[in-house]
Design an enzyme around this catalytic site. Structure first.
Site, PDB file in Angstrom:
ATOM      1  N   GLU A  27      50.631  25.852 -24.206  1.00 32.37           N
ATOM      2  CA  GLU A  27      49.492  26.285 -25.018  1.00 32.37           C
ATOM      3  C   GLU A  27      49.839  27.568 -25.762  1.00 32.37           C
ATOM      4  O   GLU A  27      48.967  28.200 -26.358  1.00 32.37           O
ATOM      5  CB  GLU A  27      48.248  26.478 -24.154  1.00 32.37           C
ATOM      6  CG  GLU A  27      48.412  27.469 -23.023  1.00 32.37           C
ATOM      7  CD  GLU A  27      47.089  27.851 -22.378  1.00 32.37           C
ATOM      8  OE1 GLU A  27      46.255  28.452 -23.063  1.00 32.37           O
ATOM      9  OE2 GLU A  27      46.915  27.544 -21.185  1.00 32.37           O
ATOM     10  N   CYS A  60      46.363  24.638 -19.507  1.00 29.34           N
ATOM     11  CA  CYS A  60      47.474  24.564 -18.546  1.00 29.34           C
ATOM     12  C   CYS A  60      47.867  23.125 -18.194  1.00 29.34           C
ATOM     13  O   CYS A  60      48.623  22.901 -17.243  1.00 29.34           O
ATOM     14  CB  CYS A  60      47.111  25.325 -17.280  1.00 29.34           C
ATOM     15  SG  CYS A  60      46.528  26.983 -17.589  1.00 29.34           S
ATOM     16  N   HIS A  74      47.551  24.062  -9.257  1.00 26.91           N
ATOM     17  CA  HIS A  74      47.652  24.985 -10.394  1.00 26.91           C
ATOM     18  C   HIS A  74      47.207  26.367  -9.910  1.00 26.91           C
ATOM     19  O   HIS A  74      46.148  26.508  -9.299  1.00 26.91           O
ATOM     20  CB  HIS A  74      46.762  24.500 -11.541  1.00 26.91           C
ATOM     21  CG  HIS A  74      46.591  25.534 -12.612  1.00 26.91           C
ATOM     22  ND1 HIS A  74      47.664  26.074 -13.278  1.00 26.91           N
ATOM     23  CD2 HIS A  74      45.489  26.168 -13.097  1.00 26.91           C
ATOM     24  CE1 HIS A  74      47.236  26.977 -14.147  1.00 26.91           C
ATOM     25  NE2 HIS A  74      45.916  27.050 -14.049  1.00 26.91           N
TER      26      HIS A  74
HETATM   27  N1  ACO Z   1      40.243  44.748  -1.959  1.00 24.95           N
HETATM   28  C1  ACO Z   1      40.321  43.411  -1.731  1.00 24.95           C
HETATM   29  N2  ACO Z   1      39.661  42.490  -2.480  1.00 24.95           N
HETATM   30  C2  ACO Z   1      38.908  42.934  -3.487  1.00 24.95           C
HETATM   31  C3  ACO Z   1      38.773  44.310  -3.781  1.00 24.95           C
HETATM   32  C4  ACO Z   1      39.488  45.223  -2.962  1.00 24.95           C
HETATM   33  N3  ACO Z   1      39.422  46.540  -3.169  1.00 24.95           N
HETATM   34  N4  ACO Z   1      37.941  44.438  -4.830  1.00 24.95           N
HETATM   35  C5  ACO Z   1      37.583  43.181  -5.206  1.00 24.95           C
HETATM   36  N5  ACO Z   1      38.156  42.288  -4.387  1.00 24.95           N
HETATM   37  C6  ACO Z   1      38.064  40.833  -4.442  1.00 24.95           C
HETATM   38  C7  ACO Z   1      36.697  40.299  -4.797  1.00 24.95           C
HETATM   39  O1  ACO Z   1      35.863  40.255  -3.656  1.00 24.95           O
HETATM   40  C8  ACO Z   1      37.059  38.926  -5.342  1.00 24.95           C
HETATM   41  O2  ACO Z   1      37.356  38.052  -4.288  1.00 24.95           O
HETATM   42  P1  ACO Z   1      36.314  36.876  -3.900  1.00 24.95           P
HETATM   43  O3  ACO Z   1      36.099  36.082  -5.151  1.00 24.95           O
HETATM   44  O4  ACO Z   1      37.071  36.111  -2.865  1.00 24.95           O
HETATM   45  O5  ACO Z   1      35.103  37.564  -3.404  1.00 24.95           O
HETATM   46  C9  ACO Z   1      38.383  39.159  -6.045  1.00 24.95           C
HETATM   47  O6  ACO Z   1      38.883  40.395  -5.535  1.00 24.95           O
HETATM   48  C10 ACO Z   1      38.267  39.262  -7.546  1.00 24.95           C
HETATM   49  O7  ACO Z   1      37.250  40.183  -7.803  1.00 24.95           O
HETATM   50  P2  ACO Z   1      36.145  39.880  -8.917  1.00 24.95           P
HETATM   51  O8  ACO Z   1      35.222  41.032  -8.977  1.00 24.95           O
HETATM   52  O9  ACO Z   1      35.585  38.514  -8.733  1.00 24.95           O
HETATM   53  O10 ACO Z   1      37.116  39.906 -10.179  1.00 24.95           O
HETATM   54  P3  ACO Z   1      36.782  39.987 -11.687  1.00 24.95           P
HETATM   55  O11 ACO Z   1      35.461  39.447 -12.030  1.00 24.95           O
HETATM   56  O12 ACO Z   1      37.033  41.385 -12.085  1.00 24.95           O
HETATM   57  O13 ACO Z   1      37.876  38.973 -12.316  1.00 24.95           O
HETATM   58  C11 ACO Z   1      38.699  36.734 -12.632  1.00 24.95           C
HETATM   59  C12 ACO Z   1      38.430  37.882 -11.639  1.00 24.95           C
HETATM   60  C13 ACO Z   1      37.349  36.128 -13.045  1.00 24.95           C
HETATM   61  C14 ACO Z   1      39.542  35.677 -11.952  1.00 24.95           C
HETATM   62  C15 ACO Z   1      39.441  37.296 -13.886  1.00 24.95           C
HETATM   63  O14 ACO Z   1      40.667  37.838 -13.483  1.00 24.95           O
HETATM   64  C16 ACO Z   1      39.672  36.249 -14.950  1.00 24.95           C
HETATM   65  O15 ACO Z   1      38.807  35.988 -15.770  1.00 24.95           O
HETATM   66  N6  ACO Z   1      40.902  35.621 -14.997  1.00 24.95           N
HETATM   67  C17 ACO Z   1      41.250  34.601 -15.995  1.00 24.95           C
HETATM   68  C18 ACO Z   1      40.554  33.289 -15.758  1.00 24.95           C
HETATM   69  C19 ACO Z   1      41.215  32.430 -14.684  1.00 24.95           C
HETATM   70  O16 ACO Z   1      42.335  32.692 -14.249  1.00 24.95           O
HETATM   71  N7  ACO Z   1      40.513  31.341 -14.268  1.00 24.95           N
HETATM   72  C20 ACO Z   1      41.060  30.402 -13.315  1.00 24.95           C
HETATM   73  C21 ACO Z   1      41.129  28.945 -13.785  1.00 24.95           C
HETATM   74  S1  ACO Z   1      41.496  28.763 -15.482  1.00 24.95           S
HETATM   75  C22 ACO Z   1      43.109  29.277 -15.797  1.00 24.95           C
HETATM   76  O17 ACO Z   1      44.047  28.904 -15.159  1.00 24.95           O
HETATM   77  C23 ACO Z   1      43.316  30.221 -16.885  1.00 24.95           C
END
Ligand code: ACO
Length: 461
Positions: free
Chosen positions: A90, A124, A254
């Site tokens: 992609e 992906c 994935h």
């Molecule tokens: N210590 C340990 N864990 C922590 C801490 C800490 N200090 N702070 C946060 N966390 C945990 C959270 O609890 C969460 O875990 P959980 O979901 O098991 O509760 C995790 O870390 C991530 O924290 P979030 O606040 O949910 O993260 P955020 O909203 O900031 O972003 C996300 C996460 C949505 C995955 C972002 O990185 C993103 O948009 N990524 C791209 C999209 C993606 O990869 N999607 C997946 C499928 S599609 C694809 O492959 C592209």
């Protein structure tokens, strides 16, 4: 009239695999400090260790050229023996000219221009579609006895913000052929595709996607559930016996980030419970684990449900360590290489597990937008193919453990600078990349310049 002399390919699957990844990476824990977020969010919360990164000296073409040359040279495959090649990516750099046509320069040198296949993309999932096409070509009347190549991977970069630590980079090359040590199981697939805007790249002037992270995770889970049910139905039709996770020896999913893979693997046990009628069966063997979720089943309320997440993680913990963790080396070290992610996972498994004979490896491929499939491979110890004798051999030749250790760690500041080069230059004409070629290893391709007609010129170091 009956056809005669038709070639019949048996046990079609993976003969060899390679991956090209950049020589530089950034540490996720250093990135946590740099981004000023609580310690542990990227490492424990997302489950990532390091992230591969490239500046503007490398692009999808140079990385694909490197992955093809690594595969062909390390496995002594003659360029004349390839009859099909498809690219799944992609990381689009041209709305018309395919990446595949760039790769043809390697084959032209050897007088081989008779190679079917072209690029295929959907987030992906492009590599999976390319692999399906290649296997189907080999099992069809059009097969001419030669091998197929699938080249799949991406440069995954995100704008500053919470998605940035889920980037990565890498391109996998897969040699597909008959009598393979890793055979794709015929007739066993479960697919789900639907129209959704969870992650998309509508802006031709930027490499960054528009992403709704939470929605993308919900879509991933929904696709997993539906594909799992479809794969289970296909298995039961074919084998006339019930399917559950008991039939799976290893699983590769994935991997946008490790924690999602762990939760998704656990969710497959909840699927087994629900699909076997667990909510209505007081004696189901998983009743004590899952009964408090009987009323929600696999519905919307099950997607972002911390209690259910804890339950699925607990029930699958031991199996995760033995069946999934061996596939996590490259995904945790490189980050998400999008189309290449699930194949980087397979290569990690072949590196870390010595004996896969007669073992079933269940694969989940997910591409936003969305397109997703479950399918499976079986280790084929009886392949007795002298050129490609075993899955262990594939891992040994790729040698990823040593190559990962040989990389250079850069600081989050340098990483940010590299991304800035890409951001500034990705659509420019008549430019020479700003990044140095220091990180390009001898014998590898890199982007030399883009001329005033936007023709891209590559050099070999
Ligand atoms: N210590 C340990 N864990 C922590 C801490 C800490 N200090 N702070 C946060 N966390 C945990 C959270 O609890 C969460 O875990 P959980 O979901 O098991 O509760 C995790 O870390 C991530 O924290 P979030 O606040 O949910 O993260 P955020 O909203 O900031 O972003 C996300 C996460 C949505 C995955 C972002 O990185 C993103 O948009 N990524 C791209 C999209 C993606 O990869 N999607 C997946 C499928 S599609 C694809 O492959 C592209």
């Amino acid at each position: 009239m009956m056809e005669s002399n038709r070639l019949q390919a048996q046990n079609v699957g993976i003969l060899a695999m390679e991956i090209y990844f950049p020589s530089t990476y950034v540490s996720q824990s250093e990135l946590e400090t740099f981004d000023g977020i609580p310690e542990g969010k990227y490492t424990k919360g997302l489950g990532q260790t390091n992230m591969a990164c490239v500046g503007d000296r490398e692009d999808i073409v140079s990385m694909a050229l490197n992955s093809v040359t690594l595969l062909m040279s390390k496995n002594n495959v003659p360029y004349t023996k390839i009859g099909r090649m498809e690219v799944g990516t992609e990381t689009i750099i041209d709305k018309s000219k395919s990446i595949k046509t760039h790769l043809m320069s390697l084959f032209q040198e050897h007088g081989n221009t008779s190679i079917e296949g072209i690029d295929t993309f959907n987030a992906c999932y492009g590599g999976t579609s390319a692999l399906f096409n290649s296997v189907q070509w080999m099992e069809s009347s059009y097969w001419d006895g030669r091998y197929a190549l699938v080249i799949t991977g991406d440069i995954a970069v995100y704008a500053k913000g919470p998605a940035r630590p889920t980037g990565g980079a890498g391109v996998v090359a897969i040699l597909v052929g008959p009598n393979a040590p890793l055979v794709m199981e015929q007739g066993l697939r479960g697919t789900h595709m639907e129209n959704v805007y969870d992650f998309y790249k509508p802006d031709g002037k930027s490499e960054y996607p528009y992403v709704d992270g939470k929605l993308s995770i919900e879509c991933y889970f929904r696709a997993l559930d539906i594909c799992y049910a479809n794969y289970k139905a296909a298995f039961e039709r074919k084998h006339n016996t019930p399917f559950s996770m008991d039939n799976v020896d290893y699983s590769v999913l994935h991997s946008p980030f490790g924690r999602l893979v762990q939760k998704s693997f656990g969710r497959m046990y909840f699927n087994d419970y629900v699909l076997a009628g667990g909510p209505a069966d007081p004696n189901h063997r998983m009743k004590s684990h899952f009964q408090e979720f009987d009323s929600i089943g696999l519905g919307k309320e099950s997607y972002a449900n911390p209690k259910l997440e804890q339950a699925v993680l607990k029930i699958s913990e031991q199996d995760y360590n033995s069946k999934v963790a061996p596939a996590s080396t490259l995904p945790k070290e490189l980050g998400n290489c999008y189309s290449g992610s699930v194949y980087a996972g397979i290569l990690s498994l072949l590196t870390n597990v010595e004996q896969l004979d007669n073992k079933r490896i269940l694969i989940f491929s997910y591409g936003s937008g969305l397109a997703a499939s479950f399918f499976s491979f079986r280790g084929n110890g009886a392949a007795q193919n002298p050129d490609f004798p075993s899955t262990t051999n594939i891992g040994k030749i790729a040698n990823i453990t040593q190559r990962l250790a040989d990389r250079t760690k850069i600081t989050p500041e340098e990483f940010t600078k590299k991304l800035q080069y890409r951001e500034d230059n990705c659509t420019k004409s008549a430019y020479t990349p700003a990044d140095t070629t220091d990180g390009i290893a001898a014998g590898h391709y890199y982007l030399d310049r883009v001329d005033d007609k936007l023709i891209r010129h590559y050099s070999k170091k």
